[in-house]
Write a protein that holds these residues in place. Structure first.
Motif, PDB file in Angstrom:
ATOM      1  N   CYS A 185       0.840  -1.001  -0.028  1.00 24.23           N
ATOM      2  CA  CYS A 185      -0.014   0.008   0.071  1.00 24.23           C
ATOM      3  C   CYS A 185       0.955   1.154  -0.021  1.00 24.23           C
ATOM      4  CB  CYS A 185      -0.983  -0.097   1.254  1.00 24.23           C
ATOM      5  SG  CYS A 185      -1.821   1.403   1.384  1.00 24.23           S
ATOM      6  N   ALA A 186       0.313   2.357  -0.658  1.00 22.77           N
ATOM      7  CA  ALA A 186       1.355   3.621  -0.882  1.00 22.77           C
ATOM      8  C   ALA A 186       0.439   4.697  -0.793  1.00 22.77           C
ATOM      9  CB  ALA A 186       2.114   3.450  -2.075  1.00 22.77           C
ATOM     10  N   ALA A 187       1.082   5.859  -0.514  1.00 18.02           N
ATOM     11  CA  ALA A 187       0.161   7.023  -0.259  1.00 18.02           C
ATOM     12  C   ALA A 187       1.154   8.120  -0.893  1.00 18.02           C
ATOM     13  CB  ALA A 187      -0.110   7.325   1.075  1.00 18.02           C
ATOM     14  N   ARG A 188       0.184   9.060  -1.512  1.00 18.38           N
ATOM     15  CA  ARG A 188       1.103  10.455  -2.023  1.00 18.38           C
ATOM     16  C   ARG A 188       0.156  11.611  -1.939  1.00 18.38           C
ATOM     17  NH1 ARG A 188       0.904  12.373  -7.038  1.00 18.38           N
ATOM     18  NH2 ARG A 188       3.112  12.876  -7.083  1.00 18.38           N
ATOM     19  N   ARG A 189       0.878  12.664  -1.708  1.00 21.64           N
ATOM     20  CA  ARG A 189      -0.031  14.040  -1.737  1.00 21.64           C
ATOM     21  C   ARG A 189      -0.362  14.307  -3.279  1.00 21.64           C
ATOM     22  NH1 ARG A 189      -1.419  16.831   2.695  1.00 21.64           N
ATOM     23  NH2 ARG A 189       0.047  16.448   4.402  1.00 21.64           N
ATOM     24  N   GLY A 190      -1.385  14.753  -3.464  1.00 27.05           N
ATOM     25  CA  GLY A 190      -1.784  15.007  -4.911  1.00 27.05           C
ATOM     26  C   GLY A 190      -2.478  14.121  -5.753  1.00 27.05           C
ATOM     27  N   PRO A 191      -2.138  13.986  -7.039  1.00 31.50           N
ATOM     28  CA  PRO A 191      -3.204  13.110  -7.778  1.00 31.50           C
ATOM     29  C   PRO A 191      -2.340  11.714  -7.574  1.00 31.50           C
ATOM     30  CG  PRO A 191      -1.743  14.426  -9.263  1.00 31.50           C
ATOM     31  CD  PRO A 191      -1.771  15.072  -7.901  1.00 31.50           C
ATOM     32  N   PRO A 192      -3.292  10.781  -7.939  1.00 39.83           N
ATOM     33  CA  PRO A 192      -2.745   9.385  -8.026  1.00 39.83           C
ATOM     34  C   PRO A 192      -1.709   9.469  -9.196  1.00 39.83           C
ATOM     35  CG  PRO A 192      -4.945   9.396  -8.698  1.00 39.83           C
ATOM     36  CD  PRO A 192      -4.830  10.570  -8.215  1.00 39.83           C
ATOM     37  N   ARG A 193      -0.575   8.408  -9.254  1.00 38.58           N
ATOM     38  CA  ARG A 193      -0.032   8.089 -10.124  1.00 38.58           C
ATOM     39  C   ARG A 193       0.402   6.466 -10.558  1.00 38.58           C
ATOM     40  NH1 ARG A 193       4.050  11.862 -10.938  1.00 38.58           N
ATOM     41  NH2 ARG A 193       4.423  10.887 -12.941  1.00 38.58           N
ATOM     42  N   VAL A 194       0.668   6.162 -11.613  1.00 41.89           N
ATOM     43  CA  VAL A 194       0.720   4.768 -11.940  1.00 41.89           C
ATOM     44  C   VAL A 194       2.247   4.475 -11.886  1.00 41.89           C
ATOM     45  CG1 VAL A 194      -1.360   4.787 -13.341  1.00 41.89           C
ATOM     46  CG2 VAL A 194       1.138   5.150 -14.344  1.00 41.89           C
ATOM     47  N   VAL A 195       3.154   5.183 -11.347  1.00 43.36           N
ATOM     48  CA  VAL A 195       4.742   4.899 -11.287  1.00 43.36           C
ATOM     49  C   VAL A 195       4.721   4.965  -9.741  1.00 43.36           C
ATOM     50  CG1 VAL A 195       5.356   5.643 -13.457  1.00 43.36           C
ATOM     51  CG2 VAL A 195       5.172   7.243 -11.738  1.00 43.36           C
ATOM     52  N   ASP A 196       5.861   4.565  -9.108  1.00 41.88           N
ATOM     53  CA  ASP A 196       6.100   4.508  -7.959  1.00 41.88           C
ATOM     54  C   ASP A 196       6.678   5.672  -7.233  1.00 41.88           C
ATOM     55  OD1 ASP A 196       8.907   2.169  -7.901  1.00 41.88           O
ATOM     56  OD2 ASP A 196       8.483   4.093  -8.860  1.00 41.88           O
ATOM     57  N   GLU A 197       5.951   6.520  -7.612  1.00 42.53           N
ATOM     58  CA  GLU A 197       6.307   7.902  -6.934  1.00 42.53           C
ATOM     59  C   GLU A 197       5.436   8.335  -5.801  1.00 42.53           C
ATOM     60  OE1 GLU A 197       6.450  10.791 -10.401  1.00 42.53           O
ATOM     61  OE2 GLU A 197       8.143   9.712 -11.209  1.00 42.53           O
ATOM     62  N   TYR A 198       5.451   7.524  -4.922  1.00 43.33           N
ATOM     63  CA  TYR A 198       4.916   7.660  -3.555  1.00 43.33           C
ATOM     64  C   TYR A 198       5.650   8.077  -2.313  1.00 43.33           C
ATOM     65  CZ  TYR A 198       0.515   6.392  -5.999  1.00 43.33           C
ATOM     66  OH  TYR A 198      -0.640   6.226  -6.910  1.00 43.33           O
ATOM     67  N   ASP A 199       4.981   8.724  -1.447  1.00 40.51           N
ATOM     68  CA  ASP A 199       5.680   9.167  -0.435  1.00 40.51           C
ATOM     69  C   ASP A 199       5.910   8.161   0.766  1.00 40.51           C
ATOM     70  OD1 ASP A 199       4.082  12.057  -1.119  1.00 40.51           O
ATOM     71  OD2 ASP A 199       6.288  11.892  -1.649  1.00 40.51           O
ATOM     72  N   PHE A 200       4.689   7.411   0.938  1.00 41.03           N
ATOM     73  CA  PHE A 200       4.840   6.629   2.064  1.00 41.03           C
ATOM     74  C   PHE A 200       4.381   5.043   1.771  1.00 41.03           C
ATOM     75  CE2 PHE A 200       5.554   9.980   4.651  1.00 41.03           C
ATOM     76  CZ  PHE A 200       4.879  11.055   4.376  1.00 41.03           C
ATOM     77  N   TRP A 201       4.867   4.170   2.181  1.00 40.56           N
ATOM     78  CA  TRP A 201       4.925   2.661   1.905  1.00 40.56           C
ATOM     79  C   TRP A 201       4.570   1.916   3.287  1.00 40.56           C
ATOM     80  CZ3 TRP A 201       4.868   0.981  -3.260  1.00 40.56           C
ATOM     81  CH2 TRP A 201       5.321   2.081  -4.295  1.00 40.56           C
ATOM     82  N   GLY A 202       3.715   0.977   3.014  1.00 39.00           N
ATOM     83  CA  GLY A 202       3.584  -0.128   3.763  1.00 39.00           C
ATOM     84  C   GLY A 202       4.631  -1.175   3.975  1.00 39.00           C
ATOM     85  N   GLN A 203       4.639  -2.067   4.855  1.00 41.37           N
ATOM     86  CA  GLN A 203       5.434  -3.126   4.957  1.00 41.37           C
ATOM     87  C   GLN A 203       5.155  -4.288   4.106  1.00 41.37           C
ATOM     88  OE1 GLN A 203       3.015  -3.129   6.880  1.00 41.37           O
ATOM     89  NE2 GLN A 203       2.237  -5.248   7.044  1.00 41.37           N
ATOM     90  N   GLY A 204       4.036  -4.607   3.447  1.00 47.92           N
ATOM     91  CA  GLY A 204       3.520  -5.422   2.453  1.00 47.92           C
ATOM     92  C   GLY A 204       3.044  -6.621   3.101  1.00 47.92           C
ATOM     93  N   THR A 205       2.044  -7.231   2.329  1.00 54.26           N
ATOM     94  CA  THR A 205       1.520  -8.544   2.797  1.00 54.26           C
ATOM     95  C   THR A 205       1.653  -9.604   1.721  1.00 54.26           C
ATOM     96  OG1 THR A 205      -0.471  -9.310   3.498  1.00 54.26           O
ATOM     97  CG2 THR A 205      -0.750  -7.823   2.085  1.00 54.26           C
ATOM     98  N   GLN A 206       1.810 -10.713   1.731  1.00 55.75           N
ATOM     99  CA  GLN A 206       2.231 -11.753   0.925  1.00 55.75           C
ATOM    100  C   GLN A 206       0.855 -12.568   0.456  1.00 55.75           C
ATOM    101  OE1 GLN A 206       5.172 -13.216  -0.355  1.00 55.75           O
ATOM    102  NE2 GLN A 206       3.573 -13.927  -1.829  1.00 55.75           N
ATOM    103  N   VAL A 207       0.552 -12.604  -0.923  1.00 59.88           N
ATOM    104  CA  VAL A 207      -0.398 -12.978  -1.422  1.00 59.88           C
ATOM    105  C   VAL A 207       0.213 -14.306  -2.334  1.00 59.88           C
ATOM    106  CG1 VAL A 207      -2.287 -12.999  -3.205  1.00 59.88           C
ATOM    107  CG2 VAL A 207      -1.860 -10.970  -1.605  1.00 59.88           C
ATOM    108  N   THR A 208      -0.324 -15.509  -2.167  1.00 54.69           N
ATOM    109  CA  THR A 208       0.181 -16.712  -2.743  1.00 54.69           C
ATOM    110  C   THR A 208      -1.215 -17.333  -3.490  1.00 54.69           C
ATOM    111  OG1 THR A 208       2.217 -16.895  -1.259  1.00 54.69           O
ATOM    112  CG2 THR A 208       1.438 -18.624  -2.864  1.00 54.69           C
ATOM    113  N   VAL A 209      -1.000 -17.497  -4.892  1.00 57.74           N
ATOM    114  CA  VAL A 209      -2.087 -18.205  -5.512  1.00 57.74           C
ATOM    115  C   VAL A 209      -1.514 -19.256  -6.059  1.00 57.74           C
ATOM    116  CG1 VAL A 209      -3.971 -17.956  -7.239  1.00 57.74           C
ATOM    117  CG2 VAL A 209      -2.855 -15.740  -6.104  1.00 57.74           C
ATOM    118  N   SER A 210      -2.157 -20.310  -5.576  1.00 61.80           N
ATOM    119  CA  SER A 210      -1.867 -21.913  -6.025  1.00 61.80           C
ATOM    120  C   SER A 210      -2.462 -22.405  -6.986  1.00 61.80           C
ATOM    121  CB  SER A 210      -1.824 -22.841  -4.696  1.00 61.80           C
ATOM    122  OG  SER A 210      -3.219 -22.837  -4.368  1.00 61.80           O
ATOM    123  N   THR A 211      -1.980 -23.090  -7.992  1.00 61.39           N
ATOM    124  CA  THR A 211      -2.704 -23.633  -9.165  1.00 61.39           C
ATOM    125  C   THR A 211      -3.658 -24.811  -8.541  1.00 61.39           C
ATOM    126  OG1 THR A 211      -0.796 -25.124  -9.339  1.00 61.39           O
ATOM    127  CG2 THR A 211      -0.800 -23.419 -10.791  1.00 61.39           C
TER     128      THR A 211
END
Length: 122
Positions: free
Chosen positions: A96-122
């Protein structure tokens, strides 16, 4: 400063659904555009979805469009990612990421979370 904490990641079978949540500790949450990125092993981090501060504008990567939905609740200072029709190639750590101003599709965000693992099995 915005503290972001993701949750909801787990192992799921292909074709299944999963909802990720991101809780933001901020008194000005509704001034931030929010986004989800993901990073698979040995791959670069990539954009998944973004949402404007009001929730009125969203954008998605082509690989998840029509399967994933991003939403936010400014009263609860949370942003969510509903993921349907999951595929093994969706396996990644989701950030998850946050930035002031409009959303962007590149990783020009100011704040980031630590992440959560998603695993999709066949």
């Amino acid at each position: 400063q915005v503290l972001l904490v993701e949750s909801g990641g787990r192992l799921v079978q292909a074709g299944g659904s999963l909802k990720l949540s991101c809780a933001a500790a901020s008194h000005t949450f509704n001034s931030y555009a929010m986004a989800w990125f993901r990073q698979a092993p040995e791959k670069e981090r990539e954009f998944v979805a973004a949402i404007s501060w009001s929730g009125g504008s969203t954008s998605y990567s082509d690989s998840v469009k029509d399967r994933f939905t991003i939403s936010r609740d400014n009263a609860k200072t949370t942003v969510s990612l509903q993921m349907n029709s999951l595929k093994p190639e969706d396996t990644a750590v989701y950030y998850c990421a946050a930035r002031r101003g409009p959303p962007r599709v590149v990783d020009e965000y100011d704040f980031w979370g630590q992440g959560t693992q998603v695993t999709v099995s066949t």
